[in-house]
Design an enzyme around this catalytic site. Structure first.
Site, mmCIF file in Angstrom:
data_model
loop_
_atom_site.group_PDB
_atom_site.id
_atom_site.type_symbol
_atom_site.label_atom_id
_atom_site.label_comp_id
_atom_site.label_asym_id
_atom_site.label_seq_id
_atom_site.Cartn_x
_atom_site.Cartn_y
_atom_site.Cartn_z
ATOM 1 N N SER A 250 -37.660 -11.720 7.508
ATOM 2 C CA SER A 250 -38.662 -10.668 7.545
ATOM 3 C C SER A 250 -39.205 -10.582 8.966
ATOM 4 O O SER A 250 -38.787 -11.332 9.839
ATOM 5 C CB SER A 250 -39.802 -10.990 6.576
ATOM 6 O OG SER A 250 -40.569 -12.048 7.128
ATOM 7 N N LYS A 251 -40.168 -9.680 9.127
ATOM 8 C CA LYS A 251 -40.747 -9.490 10.471
ATOM 9 C C LYS A 251 -41.340 -10.781 11.028
ATOM 10 O O LYS A 251 -41.425 -10.961 12.230
ATOM 11 C CB LYS A 251 -41.832 -8.415 10.419
ATOM 12 C CG LYS A 251 -41.253 -7.031 10.246
ATOM 13 C CD LYS A 251 -42.283 -5.980 10.632
ATOM 14 C CE LYS A 251 -41.865 -4.617 10.128
ATOM 15 N NZ LYS A 251 -42.408 -4.312 8.788
ATOM 16 N N ARG A 252 -41.757 -11.663 10.123
ATOM 17 C CA ARG A 252 -42.313 -12.950 10.593
ATOM 18 C C ARG A 252 -41.324 -13.695 11.481
ATOM 19 O O ARG A 252 -41.699 -14.506 12.299
ATOM 20 C CB ARG A 252 -42.625 -13.857 9.399
ATOM 21 C CG ARG A 252 -43.891 -13.562 8.664
ATOM 22 C CD ARG A 252 -44.090 -14.547 7.526
ATOM 23 N NE ARG A 252 -42.989 -14.500 6.558
ATOM 24 C CZ ARG A 252 -42.091 -15.457 6.393
ATOM 25 N NH1 ARG A 252 -42.146 -16.548 7.121
ATOM 26 N NH2 ARG A 252 -41.131 -15.335 5.489
#
Ligand code: GLU
Length: 482
Positions: A249-251
């Site tokens: 994910s963007k994390r």
């Protein structure tokens, strides 16, 4: 894996509510590989039915991402929003044929049933209240203008099974499938219906997509059958995880494909990297050019275990692709990067012959195109500072500035400024000074580049030329004396 008389037709069907991210690009790539390896067609369908969230900018960004990766599609892209009447017609056909029914249950009633199921710890499923309404009851409700949705009437008995291309056999008891909605109360078609109607119209034969879609597949197969069409072959590829084992994910940093382009990743390296996220060749080879992957691609190589997105591996693959680029091609690819770093003028002023030589040396070391203009910029501009690590390692020793002055003198009288000659001069000087050659080589490298790593020093010096080397040595001596 397919009937040879029916050419393969696959599609990539992004919803344009975001950029082309790694997961989507991998789905597109696997479908593309299946088509290109078997002489089929790769189609594009923009699933833009969520009019609030889908924007033309996102459509363009997705097309740009696919184009950058080299995933050329066949035929005109299909825009799902334009097919709405076909979706509604299909829903009506299903209604007429008794494969679906109008459900007049209000949201409040459904919500309270859902809450009750939650309280009792059961999985909520629509209880079929409206499934068996009599024609009169339906008529009355319609007369009263009661809002309704259309639900698919899932057979109560039997099993829906399919042979997944990736995971082999999948089967689900029909009794476990909810009577899912196919038309909302505002008459708009739901994803499950739209996707099946469009795939039938586009004559799609194979669908490779992420494992997160696997629960949709039995519902879609039931729709195909009810619409009198042959379901395509499905393959569900495992999720992509970050190196921490969590879903990507963007994390985990950049996941948009074009963000990697901006970081100086080559499209062929990204293509190579994405192909290995869930697929491998029999010999587990890792470095491939795109056309080689197309040649080697076999659906049997799909992996069942989750793929791990490892940026170090991407950078390593990128460095391998950079190494094999013909240097004239490399020149074209790095030009925009130099412009971006305000080095465009220096790059042009240096001339093509110089640039080709410099790039040929740098290409052995660089992991991204950006690095040519960051770590490699010393070929075009004098270092304005020396990296802390370089100073710490090689500028702190006793006698460095004197030694560099001696190097200056030796190189000023070097004769032809060529690799062999430069090396001989420096090694002879080391002997004269009673120091190891490395004791001169390292500080010279720092003086010339500002860094403690660079391509082979003597090769680099010959490319930089005598005047530049002498000037930079002088600058370093001045720096060391302050
Ligand atoms: N628009 C869907 C998505 O982006 C397509 C899913 C499918 O392949 O059916 O997830």
């Amino acid at each position: 894996m397919s009937d040879p008389s029916t050419p393969i037709r696959v599609r990539f069907a992004p919803s344009p509510t975001g950029f082309l991210h790694v997961g989507g690009a991998r789905t597109a790539l696997f479908n593309y590989l299946l088509a290109r390896s078997q002489g089929g067609s790769f189609l594009l369908r923009i699933e833009d039915t969520d009019l609030e969230r889908s924007t033309p900018e996102m459509v363009n960004a997705i097309l740009e991402g696919l184009t950058w990766l080299g995933l050329e599609w066949d035929e005109e892209p299909v825009y799902q929003s334009k097919n709405r009447s076909a979706h509604v017609d299909a829903a009506n056909q299903l209604l007429e044929q008794g494969h679906s029914y109008r459900c007049f249950c209000s949201k409040e009633v459904l919500d309270s049933k859902r809450r009750k199921a939650e309280e009792e710890g059961c999985a909520y499923r629509y209880d079929g209240t409206c499934r068996n309404l009599s024609p009169d009851e339906i008529e009355d409700n319609l007369k009263e203008k009661k809002p309704f949705v259309v639900r698919f009437s899932v057979p109560r008995e039997g099993i829906t099974r399919f042979k997944d291309i990736v995971r082999k056999n999948v089967e689900v008891q029909n009794s476990e499938i909810d009577d899912f909605v196919i038309l909302r109360s505002d008459g708009s078609p739901v994803y499950q219906l739209a996707v099946v109607v469009d795939d039938i119209a586009m004559e799609v034969t194979h669908i490779i997509r992420g494992e997160d879609h696997i629960s949709n597949t039995p519902k879609q197969i039931l729709l195909y059958l009810a619409l009198g069409a042959k379901p395509p072959r499905f393959g569900h590829v495992p999720l992509i995880l970050g190196t921490d084992g969590k879903r990507l994910s963007k994390r985990h940093g950049a996941t948009s494909v074009l963000a990697f382009a901006e970081q100086g990743i080559l499209p062929e390296a990204m293509f190579n990297f994405l192909a290995l996220l869930g697929w491998s060749a029999k010999d587990n080879r890792e470095f491939y050019q795109p056309e080689e992957i197309i040649q080697h691609f076999q659906p049997a190589g799909f992996n069942k275990t989750p793929a791990v997105f490892d940026e170090d591996k991407l950078q390593w693959l990128n460095s391998q692709h950079i190494k094999v680029l013909p240097v004239t091609e490399l020149l074209k690819r790095v030009q925009p990067v130099f412009n971006q770093h305000d080095l465009g003028e220096a790059f042009d002023a240096a001339g093509e012959a110089f640039n080709l030589k410099a790039l040929a040396l740098l290409q052995e070391k660089m992991r991204t195109l950006q690095e040519f203009a960051t770590f490699g910029k010393y070929f075009w501009v004098d270092p304005v500072q020396y990296s802390e690590a370089a100073v710490e390692r090689h500028f702190k020793a006793e006698g460095v500035s004197e030694n560099l002055e001696a190097v200056w003198t030796a190189l000023a009288q070097c004769g032809p400024f060529e690799v062999g000659q430069i090396e001989a001069r420096i090694r002879a000087l080391a002997d004269e000074l009673g120091v190891k050659a490395a004791g001169l080589i390292h500080p010279i490298r720092v003086a010339l580049t500002g860094f403690h790593v660079s391509p082979s020093l003597f090769d680099m010096m010959a490319v930089l030329g005598q005047e530049t080397c002498l000037r930079r040595l002088q600058n370093a001596v001045a720096y060391l004396k302050t």
